[in-house]
Design an enzyme around this catalytic site. Sequence first.
Site, PDB file in Angstrom:
ATOM      1  N   TRP A 150      31.016  94.747 -52.823  1.00 53.71           N
ATOM      2  CA  TRP A 150      30.757  93.492 -52.109  1.00 53.71           C
ATOM      3  C   TRP A 150      30.691  92.285 -53.029  1.00 53.71           C
ATOM      4  O   TRP A 150      30.706  91.154 -52.562  1.00 53.71           O
ATOM      5  CB  TRP A 150      29.429  93.606 -51.341  1.00 53.71           C
ATOM      6  CG  TRP A 150      28.326  94.155 -52.200  1.00 53.71           C
ATOM      7  CD1 TRP A 150      27.929  95.459 -52.273  1.00 53.71           C
ATOM      8  CD2 TRP A 150      27.538  93.444 -53.155  1.00 53.71           C
ATOM      9  NE1 TRP A 150      26.931  95.604 -53.216  1.00 53.71           N
ATOM     10  CE2 TRP A 150      26.670  94.379 -53.771  1.00 53.71           C
ATOM     11  CE3 TRP A 150      27.467  92.104 -53.566  1.00 53.71           C
ATOM     12  CZ2 TRP A 150      25.757  94.014 -54.773  1.00 53.71           C
ATOM     13  CZ3 TRP A 150      26.567  91.750 -54.554  1.00 53.71           C
ATOM     14  CH2 TRP A 150      25.718  92.695 -55.140  1.00 53.71           C
ATOM     15  N   ASN A 151      30.581  92.488 -54.348  1.00 52.80           N
ATOM     16  CA  ASN A 151      30.275  91.318 -55.196  1.00 52.80           C
ATOM     17  C   ASN A 151      31.472  90.391 -55.413  1.00 52.80           C
ATOM     18  O   ASN A 151      31.303  89.188 -55.569  1.00 52.80           O
ATOM     19  CB  ASN A 151      29.645  91.748 -56.527  1.00 52.80           C
ATOM     20  CG  ASN A 151      30.553  92.593 -57.372  1.00 52.80           C
ATOM     21  OD1 ASN A 151      31.480  93.222 -56.871  1.00 52.80           O
ATOM     22  ND2 ASN A 151      30.293  92.629 -58.659  1.00 52.80           N
ATOM     23  N   LYS A 174      38.962 100.863 -47.953  1.00 53.13           N
ATOM     24  CA  LYS A 174      37.601 100.906 -47.409  1.00 53.13           C
ATOM     25  C   LYS A 174      36.784  99.848 -48.138  1.00 53.13           C
ATOM     26  O   LYS A 174      36.348 100.044 -49.273  1.00 53.13           O
ATOM     27  CB  LYS A 174      36.954 102.278 -47.617  1.00 53.13           C
ATOM     28  CG  LYS A 174      35.727 102.449 -46.752  1.00 53.13           C
ATOM     29  CD  LYS A 174      34.587 103.191 -47.442  1.00 53.13           C
ATOM     30  CE  LYS A 174      33.621 102.322 -48.193  1.00 53.13           C
ATOM     31  NZ  LYS A 174      32.943 101.262 -47.478  1.00 53.13           N
ATOM     32  N   PRO A 175      36.598  98.690 -47.491  1.00 54.50           N
ATOM     33  CA  PRO A 175      35.813  97.643 -48.157  1.00 54.50           C
ATOM     34  C   PRO A 175      34.320  97.964 -48.060  1.00 54.50           C
ATOM     35  O   PRO A 175      33.918  98.817 -47.265  1.00 54.50           O
ATOM     36  CB  PRO A 175      36.142  96.395 -47.340  1.00 54.50           C
ATOM     37  CG  PRO A 175      36.482  96.906 -45.976  1.00 54.50           C
ATOM     38  CD  PRO A 175      37.067  98.285 -46.159  1.00 54.50           C
ATOM     39  N   ALA A 176      33.508  97.281 -48.852  1.00 51.44           N
ATOM     40  CA  ALA A 176      32.055  97.512 -48.827  1.00 51.44           C
ATOM     41  C   ALA A 176      31.503  97.208 -47.443  1.00 51.44           C
ATOM     42  O   ALA A 176      31.981  96.289 -46.763  1.00 51.44           O
ATOM     43  CB  ALA A 176      31.373  96.645 -49.875  1.00 51.44           C
ATOM     44  N   GLY A 227      32.731 100.045 -58.253  1.00 52.02           N
ATOM     45  CA  GLY A 227      31.378 100.132 -57.707  1.00 52.02           C
ATOM     46  C   GLY A 227      30.448 100.764 -58.722  1.00 52.02           C
ATOM     47  O   GLY A 227      30.699 100.705 -59.934  1.00 52.02           O
ATOM     48  N   SER A 228      29.406 101.398 -58.225  1.00 48.81           N
ATOM     49  CA  SER A 228      28.380 101.920 -59.124  1.00 48.81           C
ATOM     50  C   SER A 228      28.860 103.188 -59.843  1.00 48.81           C
ATOM     51  O   SER A 228      29.706 103.932 -59.338  1.00 48.81           O
ATOM     52  CB  SER A 228      27.119 102.240 -58.328  1.00 48.81           C
ATOM     53  OG  SER A 228      27.383 103.276 -57.412  1.00 48.81           O
ATOM     54  N   GLU A 249      36.345 101.630 -61.916  1.00 52.19           N
ATOM     55  CA  GLU A 249      35.733 100.463 -62.577  1.00 52.19           C
ATOM     56  C   GLU A 249      34.263 100.496 -62.200  1.00 52.19           C
ATOM     57  O   GLU A 249      33.902 100.179 -61.060  1.00 52.19           O
ATOM     58  CB  GLU A 249      36.357  99.160 -62.049  1.00 52.19           C
ATOM     59  CG  GLU A 249      37.782  98.924 -62.466  1.00 52.19           C
ATOM     60  CD  GLU A 249      37.919  98.740 -63.961  1.00 52.19           C
ATOM     61  OE1 GLU A 249      36.922  98.414 -64.633  1.00 52.19           O
ATOM     62  OE2 GLU A 249      39.035  98.939 -64.458  1.00 52.19           O
ATOM     63  N   LEU A 250      33.400 100.865 -63.140  1.00 51.74           N
ATOM     64  CA  LEU A 250      32.008 101.154 -62.776  1.00 51.74           C
ATOM     65  C   LEU A 250      31.047 100.107 -63.339  1.00 51.74           C
ATOM     66  O   LEU A 250      31.427  98.986 -63.635  1.00 51.74           O
ATOM     67  CB  LEU A 250      31.671 102.577 -63.217  1.00 51.74           C
ATOM     68  CG  LEU A 250      32.688 103.632 -62.735  1.00 51.74           C
ATOM     69  CD1 LEU A 250      32.347 105.006 -63.265  1.00 51.74           C
ATOM     70  CD2 LEU A 250      32.785 103.647 -61.209  1.00 51.74           C
ATOM     71  N   CYS A 283      29.631  93.077 -62.664  1.00 50.05           N
ATOM     72  CA  CYS A 283      29.534  94.209 -63.598  1.00 50.05           C
ATOM     73  C   CYS A 283      29.717  93.776 -65.052  1.00 50.05           C
ATOM     74  O   CYS A 283      29.236  94.450 -65.951  1.00 50.05           O
ATOM     75  CB  CYS A 283      30.528  95.298 -63.219  1.00 50.05           C
ATOM     76  SG  CYS A 283      32.187  94.672 -63.004  1.00 50.05           S
ATOM     77  N   GLU A 384      21.246  98.643 -65.112  1.00 45.50           N
ATOM     78  CA  GLU A 384      21.908  97.416 -64.663  1.00 45.50           C
ATOM     79  C   GLU A 384      20.979  96.691 -63.682  1.00 45.50           C
ATOM     80  O   GLU A 384      20.603  97.264 -62.662  1.00 45.50           O
ATOM     81  CB  GLU A 384      23.188  97.818 -63.924  1.00 45.50           C
ATOM     82  CG  GLU A 384      24.363  96.963 -64.225  1.00 45.50           C
ATOM     83  CD  GLU A 384      25.600  97.387 -63.435  1.00 45.50           C
ATOM     84  OE1 GLU A 384      26.597  96.690 -63.557  1.00 45.50           O
ATOM     85  OE2 GLU A 384      25.572  98.376 -62.699  1.00 45.50           O
TER      86      GLU A 384
HETATM   87  P1  ADP Z   1      26.655  99.250 -54.844  1.00 43.02           P
HETATM   88  O1  ADP Z   1      25.463 100.077 -55.215  1.00 43.02           O
HETATM   89  O2  ADP Z   1      26.908  98.128 -55.753  1.00 43.02           O
HETATM   90  O3  ADP Z   1      26.735  98.894 -53.404  1.00 43.02           O
HETATM   91  P2  ADP Z   1      28.358 101.486 -54.427  1.00 43.02           P
HETATM   92  O4  ADP Z   1      28.994 102.308 -55.475  1.00 43.02           O
HETATM   93  O5  ADP Z   1      27.305 102.117 -53.602  1.00 43.02           O
HETATM   94  O6  ADP Z   1      27.860 100.203 -55.160  1.00 43.02           O
HETATM   95  O7  ADP Z   1      29.440 100.888 -53.430  1.00 43.02           O
HETATM   96  C1  ADP Z   1      30.729 100.483 -53.801  1.00 43.02           C
HETATM   97  C2  ADP Z   1      31.699 100.934 -52.724  1.00 43.02           C
HETATM   98  O8  ADP Z   1      31.651 102.355 -52.667  1.00 43.02           O
HETATM   99  C3  ADP Z   1      31.344 100.451 -51.313  1.00 43.02           C
HETATM  100  O9  ADP Z   1      32.543 100.218 -50.605  1.00 43.02           O
HETATM  101  C4  ADP Z   1      30.621 101.640 -50.734  1.00 43.02           C
HETATM  102  O10 ADP Z   1      30.679 101.696 -49.327  1.00 43.02           O
HETATM  103  C5  ADP Z   1      31.426 102.774 -51.339  1.00 43.02           C
HETATM  104  N1  ADP Z   1      30.735 104.057 -51.350  1.00 43.02           N
HETATM  105  C6  ADP Z   1      29.430 104.312 -51.600  1.00 43.02           C
HETATM  106  N2  ADP Z   1      29.177 105.624 -51.499  1.00 43.02           N
HETATM  107  C7  ADP Z   1      30.351 106.234 -51.171  1.00 43.02           C
HETATM  108  C8  ADP Z   1      30.755 107.573 -50.911  1.00 43.02           C
HETATM  109  N3  ADP Z   1      29.905 108.571 -50.958  1.00 43.02           N
HETATM  110  N4  ADP Z   1      32.060 107.810 -50.599  1.00 43.02           N
HETATM  111  C9  ADP Z   1      32.946 106.801 -50.553  1.00 43.02           C
HETATM  112  N5  ADP Z   1      32.620 105.512 -50.781  1.00 43.02           N
HETATM  113  C10 ADP Z   1      31.348 105.229 -51.087  1.00 43.02           C
END
Ligand code: ADP
Length: 480
Positions: A150-151, A174-176, A227-228, A249-250, A283, A384
């Site tokens: 989402w950032n 699949k967006p956030a 993402g994370s 990209e973490l 990040c 972080e």
């Molecule tokens: P943040 O903690 O910054 O929100 P996430 O890694 O949880 O980071 O989220 C980044 C993206 O990964 C989002 O689109 C989120 O919906 C997706 N996501 C989180 N968990 C899963 C999962 N188990 N499978 C697929 N996508 C996921």
Amino acid sequence: MGEIGTLYIDGAWSTSSTGETLVIRDPSSQDPVGEVSAAGRDDTRSAIRAAANAFPAWAARSGAERAPFLLRVRDLLLEHRDGLAATITAEMGKPLREAWGEVGGAAGMFEYYAEEGKRVGGTIVPSYVTNRRSHAIRQPVGVVAAITPWNFPLATVAKKLAPALAAGCTVLLKPAEATPTIAVRLFELFERAGLPAGVANLVTGLPSAIGEEILSNADVRLITFTGSTRTGKHLMKGAADTMKRIALELGGHAPFIVFEDAVIDDAVQAAYTAKFRNAGQVCVNTNRLFVHESIADDFVAALKELVESKVVGPGADDATDIGPLVNEAALHKALEHIEDARTLGAQVVTGGHQLSGGRFEGGYYCAPTILRGAKKPMRIMSEETFGPVLPVTTFTTDDEAIALANDSSYGLAAYVFTQDARRCFVIPERLAYGSIRVNNDTGDGIHAPFGGVKESGIGLEGGPWGLDTFLVTKSVSYQI
Ligand code: ADP
């Protein structure tokens, strides 16, 4: 949400087969700003099937034949820049100015990959045998699942979809869950730009059902994720069963090192930007600032003055420099990191608390914060924060600065400020980070490689490297 729905599958808009929806809220007020369909596993499977069916024809086009679509998307993004920026700000809170910059950046990515996609070639390999010829040809990897955060809800999507489509892949995005509306807007533009059915598909909604289908479906040949680190590890493990390729990209924990010979004004300005842009929710943003002991007092005083001159408020206000955090959990994490550091002996130079009341009412605001005397085991020195909190530590020797900077499980971005030519070359070589910015706070543009080492990820985005992610190299030998 109306009857139409926000899933875009095989060239048509639809609602979720589960009938579920998600309400989107403005982080500066918690007011609802939209509603999207929440896709289930069946919807996700349909989207993957559509992408698999569309793949042969899209892959068969040349890069030059795919380029006009990408350029039309570039044009439409620029034409609708103001409205798109407002959507980003409403969903995730960043100042309009930053959102406007993000839309321009996304347009630039479609332009860059429209051009770069034309240049995907192969290699003639010298054969060991007289009557043989050998080629290495590069082709699109297949169906790509892109999962984005989402950032930077538009730029991270563009950074994946532009090269994937340019390379000849078909995609499922699949967006956030916090920021799906900007992805819906982008897909509306895709449609207007003449996207063939099935080439790009959108599934908005919660991660679990969508993620499970992506991982288990053998038609998905690559997952590209930002993402994370926690989710990245989950995806990497899950991808193993069907041997999907992965590009991750973490998270990061960027050190920002200021040597005693740095141009202090430049370093102060950059330290502000590299920490507080997007309210610290980037990040590559600075997580630890290391400043040479001899200049630390002056440096921190100047940075305090600069930070205190900035306006915190709703992203939609023109005067705002720093917006709210994205949600309650993000605010709590920042406040917890401050409290933990304080308990373990850090001094609060400025900020250090939540902002509430008045224009902050209902929003997730953390005062921009500088902490001195930061050291391990304060959580902020290894986790972080993803918020506007800057811990400062002093050092005396180059070796000490390097050791402090490299003391992290992450390895994404690092910043170095020095006027010493030798340090400019040698310090980056010694830093275990994938993106090192010497005397600047932004790094280079989409033409440069970007990616992490250690637990910050696998693979590169940007430039020709970003296209390679979506290509497989095949070896063809000819007996003549
Ligand atoms: P943040 O903690 O910054 O929100 P996430 O890694 O949880 O980071 O989220 C980044 C993206 O990964 C989002 O689109 C989120 O919906 C997706 N996501 C989180 N968990 C899963 C999962 N188990 N499978 C697929 N996508 C996921």
